[in-house]
Design a protein around this motif. Structure first.
Motif, PDB file in Angstrom:
ATOM      1  N   LYS A  73      76.639  37.980  70.134  1.00 58.51           N
ATOM      2  CA  LYS A  73      77.554  39.097  70.476  1.00 58.51           C
ATOM      3  C   LYS A  73      76.885  40.674  70.189  1.00 58.51           C
ATOM      4  N   GLN A  74      76.043  40.428  69.003  1.00 62.75           N
ATOM      5  CA  GLN A  74      75.530  41.506  68.317  1.00 62.75           C
ATOM      6  C   GLN A  74      74.281  41.872  69.060  1.00 62.75           C
ATOM      7  N   HIS A  93      78.745  45.666  69.779  1.00 56.38           N
ATOM      8  CA  HIS A  93      79.243  44.277  70.115  1.00 56.38           C
ATOM      9  C   HIS A  93      79.430  44.382  71.557  1.00 56.38           C
TER      10      HIS A  93
END
Length: 170
Positions: A73-74, A93
């Motif tokens: 998700k980063q 994010h």
């Protein structure tokens, strides 16, 4: 000045730097642990919203969707406007939305080239919630910058351009 006002001012500064840069490179980690980047068009039209989100339309088969659904998700967003010596890197994010109201809000004629209308079941929204950012903004005008380069060539002494460089926690 309160921390909330400082954060709001930082968010406003960030928006001023990127608002005219429609394209960015979004990077993410693949399942093979490689870093992959691809160009995307930012769809925020007026400002960063109060959640510091940036929005992008993409297909459900896009590598970014696959990465986020796999737990990576980063993401990183890189904006540049060389004509104004502006460079911005945002750590975010990422999440994927199928919210039809959000799709309606972001829809534009460009999207028609990539999808079979707003109701296309492959339409996804990448919601990038900014966590931190770093920017470089050269504040010297082009003539001053050129003069400094020429002066350095003649004297052998380099002179750094006047610039802003700051890290922001959002």
């Amino acid at each position: 000045m309160t921390e909330q006002n400082t954060t709001h001012q930082e968010r406003e500064k960030l928006w001023e730097l990127i608002k005219d840069v429609r394209f960015c490179m979004i990077s993410h980690q693949t399942n093979a642990q490689d870093i992959h980047a691809q160009p995307m068009t930012m769809l925020n039209s007026e400002k960063l919203d109060e959640s510091e989100n940036l929005y992008f339309l993409l297909k459900d088969s896009n590598d970014i969707v696959t990465a986020i659904q796999a737990g990576h998700k980063q993401i990183g967003l890189a904006f540049s406007k060389p004509s104004d010596d502006i460079y911005v890197s945002i750590s975010a994010h990422g999440s994927i939305s199928t919210d039809q109201a959000l799709i309606e809000k972001l829809w534009n004629p460009w999207a028609e080239n990539w999808f079979d209308g707003k109701d296309d079941p492959t339409v996804r929204v990448l919601v990038a919630k900014a966590i931190s950012a770093e920017y470089w903004n050269v504040t010297d005008n082009k003539v001053t910058s050129l003069f400094k380069v020429l002066k350095a060539n003649v004297t052998g002494k380099t002179e750094e351009p006047n610039s802003e460089h700051q890290k922001l926690e959002l």
